[in-house]
Design a protein around this motif. Structure first.
Motif, PDB file in Angstrom:
ATOM      1  N   GLY A 260       0.689  -1.194   0.050  1.00  9.64           N
ATOM      2  CA  GLY A 260       0.248   0.021  -0.001  1.00  9.64           C
ATOM      3  C   GLY A 260       0.991   1.223   0.019  1.00  9.64           C
ATOM      4  O   GLY A 260       0.310   2.400   0.269  1.00  9.64           O
ATOM      5  N   GLY A 261       1.964   1.119  -0.368  1.00 10.59           N
ATOM      6  CA  GLY A 261       2.803   2.542  -0.289  1.00 10.59           C
ATOM      7  C   GLY A 261       4.057   2.352   0.559  1.00 10.59           C
ATOM      8  O   GLY A 261       4.416   1.312   1.335  1.00 10.59           O
ATOM      9  N   VAL A 262       4.689   3.489   0.455  1.00  3.95           N
ATOM     10  CA  VAL A 262       6.175   3.567   1.374  1.00  3.95           C
ATOM     11  C   VAL A 262       5.879   4.398   2.708  1.00  3.95           C
ATOM     12  O   VAL A 262       4.971   5.405   2.305  1.00  3.95           O
ATOM     13  N   ILE A 263       6.639   4.561   3.524  1.00  5.45           N
ATOM     14  CA  ILE A 263       6.506   5.423   4.590  1.00  5.45           C
ATOM     15  C   ILE A 263       8.110   6.289   4.453  1.00  5.45           C
ATOM     16  O   ILE A 263       9.162   5.630   4.578  1.00  5.45           O
ATOM     17  N   TRP A 264       8.117   7.553   4.366  1.00  4.01           N
ATOM     18  CA  TRP A 264       9.169   8.292   4.325  1.00  4.01           C
ATOM     19  C   TRP A 264       9.864   8.852   5.524  1.00  4.01           C
ATOM     20  O   TRP A 264       8.964   9.082   6.428  1.00  4.01           O
ATOM     21  N   ALA A 265      11.156   8.893   5.706  1.00  2.00           N
ATOM     22  CA  ALA A 265      11.721   9.514   6.927  1.00  2.00           C
ATOM     23  C   ALA A 265      11.328  11.003   6.718  1.00  2.00           C
ATOM     24  O   ALA A 265      11.142  11.505   5.565  1.00  2.00           O
ATOM     25  N   PRO A 266      10.986  11.619   7.776  1.00  2.52           N
ATOM     26  CA  PRO A 266      10.551  12.958   7.983  1.00  2.52           C
ATOM     27  C   PRO A 266      11.405  14.037   7.174  1.00  2.52           C
ATOM     28  O   PRO A 266      10.877  14.787   6.285  1.00  2.52           O
ATOM     29  N   GLN A 267      12.759  13.974   7.073  1.00  3.27           N
ATOM     30  CA  GLN A 267      13.683  14.671   6.267  1.00  3.27           C
ATOM     31  C   GLN A 267      13.391  14.535   4.866  1.00  3.27           C
ATOM     32  O   GLN A 267      13.687  15.523   4.245  1.00  3.27           O
ATOM     33  N   VAL A 268      13.162  13.117   4.420  1.00  4.44           N
ATOM     34  CA  VAL A 268      12.874  13.255   2.818  1.00  4.44           C
ATOM     35  C   VAL A 268      11.508  14.056   2.487  1.00  4.44           C
ATOM     36  O   VAL A 268      11.802  14.757   1.488  1.00  4.44           O
ATOM     37  N   ILE A 269      10.633  14.060   3.240  1.00  4.70           N
ATOM     38  CA  ILE A 269       9.240  14.956   2.758  1.00  4.70           C
ATOM     39  C   ILE A 269       9.704  16.297   2.840  1.00  4.70           C
ATOM     40  O   ILE A 269       9.528  17.110   2.170  1.00  4.70           O
TER      41      ILE A 269
END
Length: 326
Positions: free
Chosen positions: A145-154
């Motif tokens: 269902g998708g990926v979870i990004w590290a905050p700094q990437v967003i």
């Protein structure tokens, strides 16, 4: 069951016909990551872009994809809810993990395979001298269902014009795009949520999740080497099994299975024959053989020959099997 040659060719994605997407993920504009290419071969994968081309939409319980990157191009830190397995097709790659990518790392060469544990942030970069390619197996029909990004990437992506909506879709402010009405930006994980993401060391990861190509080649001289599975070298139950085949692994006679098979040559050319035709698979090709089809698989010339074979299982896609050491 029979298939015509034309029907089988529709189930084969040739390496030279892969269609890349350069805007698949939130870091597509971020310097250092803006030259990577994403490929969805079987299933939609986890691409966040409407521009992503899907070669074969029907999935056998897992997805097949690939990432192509020039030297020093990196894929940013992210996490998966289901399996993410990579093997190196071309080049030399560094995989790293942890909140900031500093918890551990490992370098993989051609043919090496990495069953990355779910629930940890991971990234990778091409550290070779030429364009490199890694092939991916993603657990589940929807690849988690998708990926979870590290905050700094967003945060970095926002600085370079890309915004990820809570709906999992990307919006490019450089093109004048805005979030649709009622769609909020993807929330950034807070410090409490981030504590749920482990920080394993290389000693925790490498012995249990990495298998080296030449070790597998030695083990596959007379029978397929079981690479990922409940009784394999890398013990896990991700919803699929992975084997490495070489010249002496299987007889030249035809066989039939009630499972979906995906064939992915690493080295050499392999002749696939079935009731209805014959074709040759080359390194980088991906072939989806349907259940119930009698077929044979043999190297078509002398020299090194190796192939990863992935089959679906009855296990549900999910987090890395915690009983892997049992």
């Amino acid at each position: 069951m029979t298939l015509t040659l034309e029907e089988m060719e529709r189930r084969i994605v040739r390496y030279g016909e892969l269609q890349p997407c350069k805007t698949a993920f939130i870091d597509a504009h971020t310097p250092g990551s803006n030259q990577k290419e994403n490929f969805t071969i079987i299933g939609g994968g986890v691409s966040e872009s409407p521009d992503q081309h899907v070669h074969i939409k029907e999935t056998p319980g897992f997805n097949i994809g690939a990432a192509g990157q020039p030297p020093r191009c990196r894929n940013s830190l992210h996490s998966h809810r289901t399996a993410e397995v990579f093997f190196v097709l071309k080049g030399r790659w560094r995989f790293f993990w942890g909140r900031y990518g500093t918890a551990g790392e490992v370098v993989l060469e051609e043919g090496d395979i990495f069953n990355i544990p779910t629930g940890i942030f991971r990234g990778f970069e091409n550290i070779g001298t030429d364009y490199g390619m890694i092939m991916a197996i993603l657990g589940g029909d929807d690849a988690g269902g998708g990926v979870i990004w590290a905050p700094q990437v967003i945060e970095d992506a926002r600085d370079h014009g890309l915004v990820l909506g809570e709906n999992g879709k990307l919006y490019d402010t450089k093109k004048g795009q805005t979030l649709p009405a009622g769609v909020r930006p993807m929330p950034v994980l807070n410090e409490t949520e981030l504590k749920a993401f482990p920080e394993p060391t290389a000693q925790d990861v490498v012995p249990h999740y990495v298998a080296r190509y030449w070790d597998l080649m030695a083990l596959a001289q007379k029978a397929p080497a079981k690479v990922i599975g409940s009784d394999a070298i890398l013990k896990d139950k991700p919803g699929f099994d992975v084997e490495l085949l070489t010249r002496g692994s299987i007889p030249e006679s035809a066989y039939t299975t009630d499972r979906h098979e995906v064939l992915m040559p690493v080295h050499g050319h392999w002749r696939l024959s079935w009731d209805g035709g014959t074709t040759v698979l080359a390194p980088g090709d991906t072939c989806a053989v349907p259940p119930g089809l009698s077929h044979s698989l043999t190297p078509s010339m002398t020299g090194e020959a190796s192939l990863y074979r992935i089959t679906n299982t009855d296990d549900p896609a999910g987090s890395t099997w915690t009983a892997r050491a049992a």
